[in-house]
Design an enzyme around this catalytic site. Structure first.
Site, PDB file in Angstrom:
ATOM      1  N   ASN A   1       0.866  -1.178   0.000  1.00  0.00           N
ATOM      2  CA  ASN A   1       0.000   0.000   0.000  1.00  0.00           C
ATOM      3  C   ASN A   1       0.902   1.227   0.000  1.00  0.00           C
ATOM      4  O   ASN A   1       1.515   1.548   1.020  1.00  0.00           O
ATOM      5  CB  ASN A   1      -0.905  -0.028   1.248  1.00  0.00           C
ATOM      6  CG  ASN A   1      -1.732   1.230   1.379  1.00  0.00           C
ATOM      7  OD1 ASN A   1      -1.801   2.050   0.456  1.00  0.00           O
ATOM      8  ND2 ASN A   1      -2.370   1.392   2.535  1.00  0.00           N
TER       9      ASN A   1
ATOM     10  N   LYS B   1       0.112   4.284  -0.187  1.00  0.00           N
ATOM     11  CA  LYS B   1      -0.492   5.481   0.421  1.00  0.00           C
ATOM     12  C   LYS B   1      -0.269   6.682  -0.525  1.00  0.00           C
ATOM     13  O   LYS B   1      -0.327   6.503  -1.738  1.00  0.00           O
ATOM     14  CB  LYS B   1       0.056   5.690   1.836  1.00  0.00           C
ATOM     15  CG  LYS B   1      -0.066   4.394   2.661  1.00  0.00           C
ATOM     16  CD  LYS B   1       0.190   4.552   4.117  1.00  0.00           C
ATOM     17  CE  LYS B   1       0.032   3.196   4.815  1.00  0.00           C
ATOM     18  NZ  LYS B   1       0.176   3.285   6.256  1.00  0.00           N
TER      19      LYS B   1
ATOM     20  N   HIS C   1      -9.253   1.286   5.360  1.00  0.00           N
ATOM     21  CA  HIS C   1      -7.902   1.384   5.935  1.00  0.00           C
ATOM     22  C   HIS C   1      -7.959   2.282   7.166  1.00  0.00           C
ATOM     23  O   HIS C   1      -8.753   3.226   7.226  1.00  0.00           O
ATOM     24  CB  HIS C   1      -6.929   1.955   4.897  1.00  0.00           C
ATOM     25  CG  HIS C   1      -5.513   1.910   5.377  1.00  0.00           C
ATOM     26  ND1 HIS C   1      -4.982   2.889   6.196  1.00  0.00           N
ATOM     27  CD2 HIS C   1      -4.542   0.986   5.197  1.00  0.00           C
ATOM     28  CE1 HIS C   1      -3.731   2.558   6.482  1.00  0.00           C
ATOM     29  NE2 HIS C   1      -3.442   1.419   5.905  1.00  0.00           N
TER      30      HIS C   1
ATOM     31  N   GLU D   1      -6.292   4.676   8.113  1.00  0.00           N
ATOM     32  CA  GLU D   1      -6.200   6.125   7.854  1.00  0.00           C
ATOM     33  C   GLU D   1      -7.524   6.668   7.322  1.00  0.00           C
ATOM     34  O   GLU D   1      -7.875   7.816   7.591  1.00  0.00           O
ATOM     35  CB  GLU D   1      -5.028   6.395   6.896  1.00  0.00           C
ATOM     36  CG  GLU D   1      -3.693   6.240   7.628  1.00  0.00           C
ATOM     37  CD  GLU D   1      -2.602   5.545   6.832  1.00  0.00           C
ATOM     38  OE1 GLU D   1      -2.618   5.600   5.594  1.00  0.00           O
ATOM     39  OE2 GLU D   1      -1.720   4.925   7.471  1.00  0.00           O
TER      40      GLU D   1
ATOM     41  N   GLU E   1      -5.030  -4.858  10.636  1.00  0.00           N
ATOM     42  CA  GLU E   1      -3.946  -3.887  10.819  1.00  0.00           C
ATOM     43  C   GLU E   1      -4.164  -3.152  12.137  1.00  0.00           C
ATOM     44  O   GLU E   1      -4.935  -2.176  12.189  1.00  0.00           O
ATOM     45  CB  GLU E   1      -3.955  -2.870   9.663  1.00  0.00           C
ATOM     46  CG  GLU E   1      -3.665  -3.474   8.309  1.00  0.00           C
ATOM     47  CD  GLU E   1      -3.088  -2.438   7.343  1.00  0.00           C
ATOM     48  OE1 GLU E   1      -2.006  -2.690   6.809  1.00  0.00           O
ATOM     49  OE2 GLU E   1      -3.705  -1.380   7.155  1.00  0.00           O
TER      50      GLU E   1
ATOM     51  N   GLY F   1       3.099   2.144  10.764  1.00  0.00           N
ATOM     52  CA  GLY F   1       4.061   3.238  10.610  1.00  0.00           C
ATOM     53  C   GLY F   1       4.843   3.554  11.873  1.00  0.00           C
ATOM     54  O   GLY F   1       5.501   4.578  11.959  1.00  0.00           O
TER      55      GLY F   1
ATOM     56  N   SER G   1       3.913  -2.252  10.203  1.00  0.00           N
ATOM     57  CA  SER G   1       5.367  -2.332  10.351  1.00  0.00           C
ATOM     58  C   SER G   1       5.956  -3.674   9.901  1.00  0.00           C
ATOM     59  O   SER G   1       6.868  -4.201  10.526  1.00  0.00           O
ATOM     60  CB  SER G   1       5.775  -2.019  11.797  1.00  0.00           C
ATOM     61  OG  SER G   1       5.439  -0.681  12.117  1.00  0.00           O
TER      62      SER G   1
HETATM   63  P1  13P Z   1       3.436   0.266   7.577  1.00  0.00           P
HETATM   64  O1  13P Z   1       3.888  -1.010   6.956  1.00  0.00           O
HETATM   65  O2  13P Z   1       4.185   1.466   7.095  1.00  0.00           O
HETATM   66  O3  13P Z   1       3.343   0.164   9.075  1.00  0.00           O
HETATM   67  O4  13P Z   1       1.920   0.519   7.068  1.00  0.00           O
HETATM   68  C1  13P Z   1       1.009  -0.513   7.154  1.00  0.00           C
HETATM   69  C2  13P Z   1      -0.203  -0.142   6.421  1.00  0.00           C
HETATM   70  O5  13P Z   1      -0.926   0.765   6.810  1.00  0.00           O
HETATM   71  C3  13P Z   1      -0.498  -0.853   5.176  1.00  0.00           C
HETATM   72  O6  13P Z   1      -1.796  -0.603   4.737  1.00  0.00           O
END
Ligand code: 13P
Length: 264
Positions: free
Chosen positions: A9, A11, A107, A109, A180, A186, A226
């Site tokens: 992803n 983003k 997601h 976010e 997640e 992150g 992560s």
């Molecule tokens: P990270 O791998 O950067 O923690 O992000 C995970 C994520 O949100 C994938 O959709």
């Protein structure tokens, strides 16, 4: 046997030039490097699926640069209506036309930065399942929800509010769920193998209780938060984790390749 999914992803990262460059390097790895050709043949056998979710404006660059048929494209969001006065939104027919096989829905976010409520995510899930795009439906608890001992309650609420009207066949054949935990995204703080497995097992048990054994056994469940090349193999070795949804480590082609390598 459930097909493993390794999904990056991106983003709001990678413009068109960076996307093209990434996909060309990945395709070259699949075609030329021994580890890459092995991954390509495992993908061709149907055991793993490699997915990239670029920003909307880079979807075409990824579609044009992918040659081998190994890479599938996911959108990062959808709107449930197929057209109309919805400024800033993109519909499922548009995503299908652009070459998306999957769409990420809910997601963390989208849930927590853009405040998308459960009801909106149910509409997105249902509309996606009625289209030719397949959903990757994300769930996960906040740190305070986990600390308060409510993690499972949150996962159950997020799933039950979205999948109430689905049938066993749809859940077994079309749905992908991504677990997640928000505190792991992150932050560099990956869930332990045990915590990730327990949550994915809990999700599968919910699917079993509502949709029966066949659907729950074929439902694919991903872990995200992560994920890095040095923890991907142990996460993937957990019995209820069928793949990974990767943010930061999917932005560098070498680390994405290493993660794919650990899945074959
Ligand atoms: P990270 O791998 O950067 O923690 O992000 C995970 C994520 O949100 C994938 O959709």
């Amino acid at each position: 046997m459930r097909r493993k999914m390794i999904a990056g992803n991106w983003k709001m990262n990678n413009n068109q030039a960076a996307s093209r460059d990434f996909v060309e390097k990945l395709e070259s790895w699949f075609a030329n490097e021994p580890t890459g050709t092995k991954a390509a043949s495992v993908a061709a056998s149907g055991k793993i699926e490699v997915v990239i979710a670029p920003p909307f404006t880079s979807i075409e660059a990824v579609r044009a640069a992918k040659k081998s048929g190994i890479i599938q494209i996911a959108a990062q969001n959808v709107h449930h209506e197929s057209k109309g006065a919805f400024t800033g939104e993109v519909s499922l027919p548009m995503l299908e036309e652009a070459g998306c096989k999957y769409a990420i829905i809910g997601h963390s976010e989208r849930r927590h930065v853009f405040h998308e409520p459960d009801e909106a995510l149910e509409k997105k899930l249902i509309a996606t399942l009625e289209s030719n795009v397949l959903p990757i439906f994300c769930v996960g608890e906040l740190l305070e929800e986990r600390t308060a001992g409510n993690a499972e309650k949150v996962l159950a609420r997020q799933l039950e509010s979205a999948w109430t009207s689905l049938t066993s066949d749809i859940v077994g054949e079309m749905l992908v769920v991504a677990y997640e935990p928000v505190w792991a995204i992150g932050t560099g703080q990956t869930a332990s193998n045990g915590d990730a497995e327990r949550a994915c097992d809990f999700i599968r048990t919910l699917a079993y209780e509502k949709f029966g054994i066949a659907a729950s056994e074929s439902l694919r469940i991903l872990y995200g938060g992560s994920v890095k090349p040095d923890n991907s193999a142990s996460l993937l070795s957990q019995s209820d984790i069928d793949g990974l949804l990767i943010g930061g480590a999917s932005l560098e082609v070498e680390s994405f390749e290493k993660i794919i390598e650990t899945s074959v």
